[in-house]
Scaffold this motif. Structure first.
Motif, PDB file in Angstrom:
ATOM      1  N   LEU A 126       0.843  -1.208   0.000  1.00  0.00           N
ATOM      2  CA  LEU A 126       0.000   0.000   0.000  1.00  0.00           C
ATOM      3  C   LEU A 126       0.874   1.253   0.000  1.00  0.00           C
ATOM      4  O   LEU A 126       1.774   1.373   0.818  1.00  0.00           O
ATOM      5  N   THR A 127       0.585   2.159  -0.921  1.00  0.00           N
ATOM      6  CA  THR A 127       1.229   3.472  -0.889  1.00  0.00           C
ATOM      7  C   THR A 127       0.117   4.514  -0.898  1.00  0.00           C
ATOM      8  O   THR A 127      -1.028   4.209  -1.266  1.00  0.00           O
ATOM      9  N   ALA A 128       0.487   5.742  -0.520  1.00  0.00           N
ATOM     10  CA  ALA A 128      -0.518   6.804  -0.465  1.00  0.00           C
ATOM     11  C   ALA A 128      -1.108   7.048  -1.859  1.00  0.00           C
ATOM     12  O   ALA A 128      -2.329   7.184  -2.014  1.00  0.00           O
ATOM     13  N   ASP A 129      -0.245   7.090  -2.874  1.00  0.00           N
ATOM     14  CA  ASP A 129      -0.730   7.385  -4.232  1.00  0.00           C
ATOM     15  C   ASP A 129      -1.640   6.265  -4.740  1.00  0.00           C
ATOM     16  O   ASP A 129      -2.676   6.521  -5.355  1.00  0.00           O
ATOM     17  N   ARG A 130      -1.248   5.020  -4.466  1.00  0.00           N
ATOM     18  CA  ARG A 130      -2.076   3.887  -4.939  1.00  0.00           C
ATOM     19  C   ARG A 130      -3.428   3.910  -4.250  1.00  0.00           C
ATOM     20  O   ARG A 130      -4.465   3.676  -4.864  1.00  0.00           O
ATOM     21  N   LEU A 131      -3.408   4.205  -2.954  1.00  0.00           N
ATOM     22  CA  LEU A 131      -4.657   4.233  -2.201  1.00  0.00           C
ATOM     23  C   LEU A 131      -5.578   5.339  -2.735  1.00  0.00           C
ATOM     24  O   LEU A 131      -6.767   5.114  -2.986  1.00  0.00           O
ATOM     25  N   ALA A 132      -4.995   6.518  -2.942  1.00  0.00           N
ATOM     26  CA  ALA A 132      -5.812   7.641  -3.436  1.00  0.00           C
ATOM     27  C   ALA A 132      -6.382   7.314  -4.816  1.00  0.00           C
ATOM     28  O   ALA A 132      -7.569   7.559  -5.085  1.00  0.00           O
ATOM     29  N   ALA A 133      -5.545   6.715  -5.680  1.00  0.00           N
ATOM     30  CA  ALA A 133      -6.008   6.380  -7.032  1.00  0.00           C
ATOM     31  C   ALA A 133      -7.110   5.322  -6.966  1.00  0.00           C
ATOM     32  O   ALA A 133      -8.087   5.358  -7.721  1.00  0.00           O
ATOM     33  N   HIS A 134      -6.954   4.396  -6.038  1.00  0.00           N
ATOM     34  CA  HIS A 134      -7.922   3.312  -5.887  1.00  0.00           C
ATOM     35  C   HIS A 134      -9.290   3.863  -5.443  1.00  0.00           C
ATOM     36  O   HIS A 134     -10.338   3.475  -5.974  1.00  0.00           O
ATOM     37  N   VAL A 135      -9.262   4.773  -4.477  1.00  0.00           N
ATOM     38  CA  VAL A 135     -10.524   5.356  -3.982  1.00  0.00           C
ATOM     39  C   VAL A 135     -11.171   6.193  -5.092  1.00  0.00           C
ATOM     40  O   VAL A 135     -12.384   6.131  -5.325  1.00  0.00           O
ATOM     41  N   GLU A 136     -10.345   6.949  -5.789  1.00  0.00           N
ATOM     42  CA  GLU A 136     -10.858   7.775  -6.895  1.00  0.00           C
ATOM     43  C   GLU A 136     -11.516   6.885  -7.959  1.00  0.00           C
ATOM     44  O   GLU A 136     -12.612   7.187  -8.450  1.00  0.00           O
ATOM     45  N   LEU A 143      -6.581   1.150   7.015  1.00  0.00           N
ATOM     46  CA  LEU A 143      -5.780   1.585   5.863  1.00  0.00           C
ATOM     47  C   LEU A 143      -4.646   2.498   6.321  1.00  0.00           C
ATOM     48  O   LEU A 143      -3.502   2.376   5.882  1.00  0.00           O
ATOM     49  N   TRP A 144      -4.984   3.448   7.218  1.00  0.00           N
ATOM     50  CA  TRP A 144      -3.967   4.363   7.748  1.00  0.00           C
ATOM     51  C   TRP A 144      -2.853   3.563   8.422  1.00  0.00           C
ATOM     52  O   TRP A 144      -1.668   3.809   8.205  1.00  0.00           O
ATOM     53  N   GLN A 145      -3.234   2.588   9.230  1.00  0.00           N
ATOM     54  CA  GLN A 145      -2.221   1.825   9.969  1.00  0.00           C
ATOM     55  C   GLN A 145      -1.412   0.912   9.045  1.00  0.00           C
ATOM     56  O   GLN A 145      -0.291   0.537   9.369  1.00  0.00           O
ATOM     57  N   ALA A 146      -1.992   0.592   7.888  1.00  0.00           N
ATOM     58  CA  ALA A 146      -1.246  -0.257   6.938  1.00  0.00           C
ATOM     59  C   ALA A 146      -0.239   0.557   6.119  1.00  0.00           C
ATOM     60  O   ALA A 146       0.647  -0.018   5.485  1.00  0.00           O
ATOM     61  N   LEU A 147      -0.371   1.876   6.119  1.00  0.00           N
ATOM     62  CA  LEU A 147       0.584   2.705   5.365  1.00  0.00           C
ATOM     63  C   LEU A 147       1.869   2.871   6.174  1.00  0.00           C
ATOM     64  O   LEU A 147       1.812   3.234   7.349  1.00  0.00           O
ATOM     65  N   PRO A 148       3.046   2.644   5.569  1.00  0.00           N
ATOM     66  CA  PRO A 148       4.288   2.963   6.276  1.00  0.00           C
ATOM     67  C   PRO A 148       4.322   4.460   6.606  1.00  0.00           C
ATOM     68  O   PRO A 148       3.656   5.269   5.944  1.00  0.00           O
ATOM     69  N   LEU A 149       5.141   4.821   7.610  1.00  0.00           N
ATOM     70  CA  LEU A 149       5.159   6.205   8.094  1.00  0.00           C
ATOM     71  C   LEU A 149       5.400   7.224   6.963  1.00  0.00           C
ATOM     72  O   LEU A 149       4.712   8.246   6.874  1.00  0.00           O
ATOM     73  N   GLY A 150       6.347   6.923   6.093  1.00  0.00           N
ATOM     74  CA  GLY A 150       6.656   7.846   4.994  1.00  0.00           C
ATOM     75  C   GLY A 150       5.453   8.020   4.067  1.00  0.00           C
ATOM     76  O   GLY A 150       5.218   9.107   3.518  1.00  0.00           O
ATOM     77  N   GLU A 151       4.704   6.939   3.896  1.00  0.00           N
ATOM     78  CA  GLU A 151       3.512   7.007   3.030  1.00  0.00           C
ATOM     79  C   GLU A 151       2.374   7.768   3.733  1.00  0.00           C
ATOM     80  O   GLU A 151       1.587   8.454   3.083  1.00  0.00           O
ATOM     81  N   GLN A 152       2.309   7.642   5.055  1.00  0.00           N
ATOM     82  CA  GLN A 152       1.323   8.453   5.791  1.00  0.00           C
ATOM     83  C   GLN A 152       1.638   9.938   5.589  1.00  0.00           C
ATOM     84  O   GLN A 152       0.732  10.756   5.367  1.00  0.00           O
ATOM     85  N   ALA A 153       2.937  10.261   5.666  1.00  0.00           N
ATOM     86  CA  ALA A 153       3.345  11.661   5.482  1.00  0.00           C
ATOM     87  C   ALA A 153       2.974  12.123   4.059  1.00  0.00           C
ATOM     88  O   ALA A 153       2.502  13.250   3.863  1.00  0.00           O
ATOM     89  N   ARG A 154       3.175  11.256   3.086  1.00  0.00           N
ATOM     90  CA  ARG A 154       2.831  11.625   1.704  1.00  0.00           C
ATOM     91  C   ARG A 154       1.314  11.803   1.554  1.00  0.00           C
ATOM     92  O   ARG A 154       0.846  12.708   0.886  1.00  0.00           O
ATOM     93  N   PHE A 155       0.566  10.926   2.227  1.00  0.00           N
ATOM     94  CA  PHE A 155      -0.896  11.069   2.173  1.00  0.00           C
ATOM     95  C   PHE A 155      -1.316  12.433   2.719  1.00  0.00           C
ATOM     96  O   PHE A 155      -2.142  13.133   2.116  1.00  0.00           O
ATOM     97  N   LEU A 156      -0.703  12.808   3.861  1.00  0.00           N
ATOM     98  CA  LEU A 156      -1.057  14.113   4.457  1.00  0.00           C
ATOM     99  C   LEU A 156      -0.733  15.251   3.494  1.00  0.00           C
ATOM    100  O   LEU A 156      -1.527  16.179   3.326  1.00  0.00           O
ATOM    101  N   ALA A 157       0.451  15.159   2.873  1.00  0.00           N
ATOM    102  CA  ALA A 157       0.892  16.258   2.011  1.00  0.00           C
ATOM    103  C   ALA A 157       0.124  16.307   0.691  1.00  0.00           C
ATOM    104  O   ALA A 157      -0.177  17.388   0.184  1.00  0.00           O
ATOM    105  N   ARG A 158      -0.203  15.146   0.140  1.00  0.00           N
ATOM    106  CA  ARG A 158      -0.740  15.123  -1.227  1.00  0.00           C
ATOM    107  C   ARG A 158      -2.243  14.881  -1.322  1.00  0.00           C
ATOM    108  O   ARG A 158      -2.883  15.330  -2.277  1.00  0.00           O
TER     109      ARG A 158
END
Ligand SMILES: Cc1cc2nc3c(=O)[nH]c(=O)nc-3n(C[C@H](O)[C@H](O)[C@H](O)COP(=O)(O)OP(=O)(O)OC[C@H]3O[C@@H](n4cnc5c(N)ncnc54)[C@H](O)[C@@H]3O)c2cc1C
Length: 473
Positions: free
Chosen positions: A256-266, A293-308
């Motif tokens: 799971l990455t932030a971008d993949r998750l966002a694209a998946h929801v979209e 989902l949040w807990q499955a994201l690595p810390l760096g990916e959580q940070a990317r989710f917040l930023a992007r």
């Protein structure tokens, strides 16, 4: 040695939704010996907290009545309460938030009126300033402004969110200026801004919407309102008829990455629309999975989710009630509310009635003069960042530490605080927005009511064990 009659002592700090619901759940679950429960609230108003103490009846809940029971095991509790007072109310009603505040006051008063003989329950008008010790086997002490020190076997920190961070570009003197409102939930100060010709609201989320609805008034003399945020976008609206179904969400396969998750929801939302449905069904389908989902994201990916992606998620997930959205549309159509996209450069007081604002847009720097500025940029997520003595001292005394990415407090699966070395406390707990780093979605009633029920049960079980030990000591 403790006397056999020493009660199990619980202090809950904060009587907004989270603290009040925890107190109610502990009282419901209690089966032990003597219990002494103290609920501290610094505003004298027990139950509503920040969200539901608004006096403005045009501020509506952003969840339907069917979704707002304070008790997870009694899902109709709020709906039945509301219907008993308003025969037109139904499951899809978006009730005034002040009605919900009244419901919470009654829920708490009702629990206090039905106490078993072994239980004492005090509601104290007081502010907790510091928690002392509470590590290892020693009881905690809660130092308060008015009542001195309270000894506690368990402490629940249910203090809600911080005020927003000071916006960038704030010049000297802004924070003390009579037209600058740092706390957007200070209803008296917001109402007093109606005398200005023009008011800048920094932020364009649900808090801005509250301020606009109040200051927009019903007549033509209300101020011109300008909402400035980086993207200049509003939260989306609920439909007056809720979507017929909630789409079942299937998390993406693979890492799971932030971008993949966002694209998946979209993609899920677009597929729903393509099939003739409503994107809201897809977004609502994600909600039961957001914490996992949040807990499955690595810390760096959580940070990317917040930023992007976080802002885009929030405007779709936290929606305006239909009546509120209609009012915002009217204000915009009449020109009394405009949205601008830009980043603040400078906010400088010129006189008691004038503040100059400069902000950068895609095409250059714009300037405007306003009579007042309201900070609606959202709560600062860092604990104690607004100078709150309790949370600041918790960090300074090393009893707590900031949560992942600086969001709220670090805590274990039951909301037990982790100290500066990461050790979970056996006595100090939190719930609600302070668990944001751990859970991400933890600020609305549907999430907090479950945390309160779990915490109430956990304290009841621990308290029963302690009572039994004390009875034989
Ligand atoms: C404006 C607004 C509208 C919202 N609308 C909705 C909605 O429609 N539906 C929904 O599900 N969620 C909504 N929410 C989310 C809402 O935050 C939660 O539902 C819930 O009300 C949060 O409760 P809380 O007890 O954690 O925090 P709060 O409501 O902030 O309560 C904390 C309480 O602690 C007290 N306190 C703080 N520090 C101390 C201290 N040191 N000593 C003593 N007392 C202290 C404060 O005075 C306050 O009363 C809204 C939030 C806001 C801000």
């Amino acid at each position: 040695m403790l006397a056999p009659s020493t009660p199990y002592r619980v202090v809950v700090i904060g009587a907004g939704f989270a603290g009040s619901a925890t107190a109610v759940q502990l009282l419901r679950a209690w089966q032990g010996g003597p219990l002494e429960l103290t609920l501290l609230e610094r505003t004298r108003d027990f139950g509503p907290g920040v969200a539901f103490s608004t006096p403005d009846p045009r501020h509506l809940l952003n969840v339907t009545a069917a979704g707002m029971s304070a008790l997870p095991d009694a899902p109709r509790d709020f709906l039945d309460w509301l219907h008993a007072r308003d025969a037109t109310a139904h499951a899809g009603t978006f009730a005034p938030r002040l009605a919900y505040g009244a419901y919470l006051r009654e829920l708490l008063a009702g629990a206090a009126a039905r106490l078993p003989g072994v239980v004492t329950f005090q509601r104290r008008d007081d502010e907790a300033l510091r928690i002392v010790d509470g590590r290892d086997e020693r009881p905690a002490t809660v130092v308060t402004r008015a009542s001195g020190e309270l000894t506690a076997d368990a402490v629940v920190v249910a203090v809600g969110v911080n005020r927003p961070r000071t916006p960038p570009g704030a010049a000297d003197g802004l924070l003390d200026h009579p037209g600058y409102v740092a706390d957007p939930w200070d209803h008296a100060r917001i109402a007093a801004l109606a005398r200005h010709e023009r008011v800048l609201i920094v932020g364009s989320g649900l808090t801005m919407v509250d301020v606009a609805v109040t200051l927009g008034g019903e007549h033509d003399e209300s101020p011109e309102l300008i909402a400035l945020s980086r993207r200049g976008v509003l939260p989306r609206a609920h439909r007056s008829t809720p979507p017929a179904h909630v789409t079942q969400f299937r998390p993406p396969l693979g890492p799971l990455t932030a971008d993949r998750l966002a694209a998946h929801v979209e993609a899920a939302a677009l597929a729903e629309v393509a099939a003739g449905g409503d994107w809201r069904s897809a977004i609502d389908g994600v909600r039961p999975h957001t914490q996992a989902l949040w807990q499955a994201l690595p810390l760096g990916e959580q940070a990317r989710f917040l930023a992007r992606h976080a802002r885009r998620w929030e405007i779709h997930r936290h929606r305006m009630a239909p009546g509120v959205a209609a009012r915002v549309r009217e204000l915009r159509d009449s020109g009394r509310l405009s949205l601008r996209a830009g980043s603040l450069q400078r906010i400088e007081p010129l006189s008691d009635d004038a503040i100059e604002v400069a902000y950068r847009t895609e095409t250059g720097v714009e300037q405007l003069q306003v009579g007042a500025v309201v900070n609606c940029t959202g709560p600062d997520p860092a604990p104690g960042a607004d100078g709150d003595p309790l949370l600041s001292s918790l960090i300074e005394d090393r009893l707590g530490r900031a949560g992942p990415l600086g969001l709220g407090l670090d805590c274990g699966p039951d909301g037990e605080l982790r100290d500066c070395d990461g050790h979970p406390s056996t006595r100090l707990f939190t719930l609600g927005a302070l668990r944001r780093g751990q859970l991400w979605e933890t600020t609305a009633v549907p999430e907090i009511r479950c945390q309160a029920a779990d915490l109430g049960r956990l304290l009841a079980v621990r308290g029963a064990a302690v009572s039994a030990q004390r009875a034989v000591a």
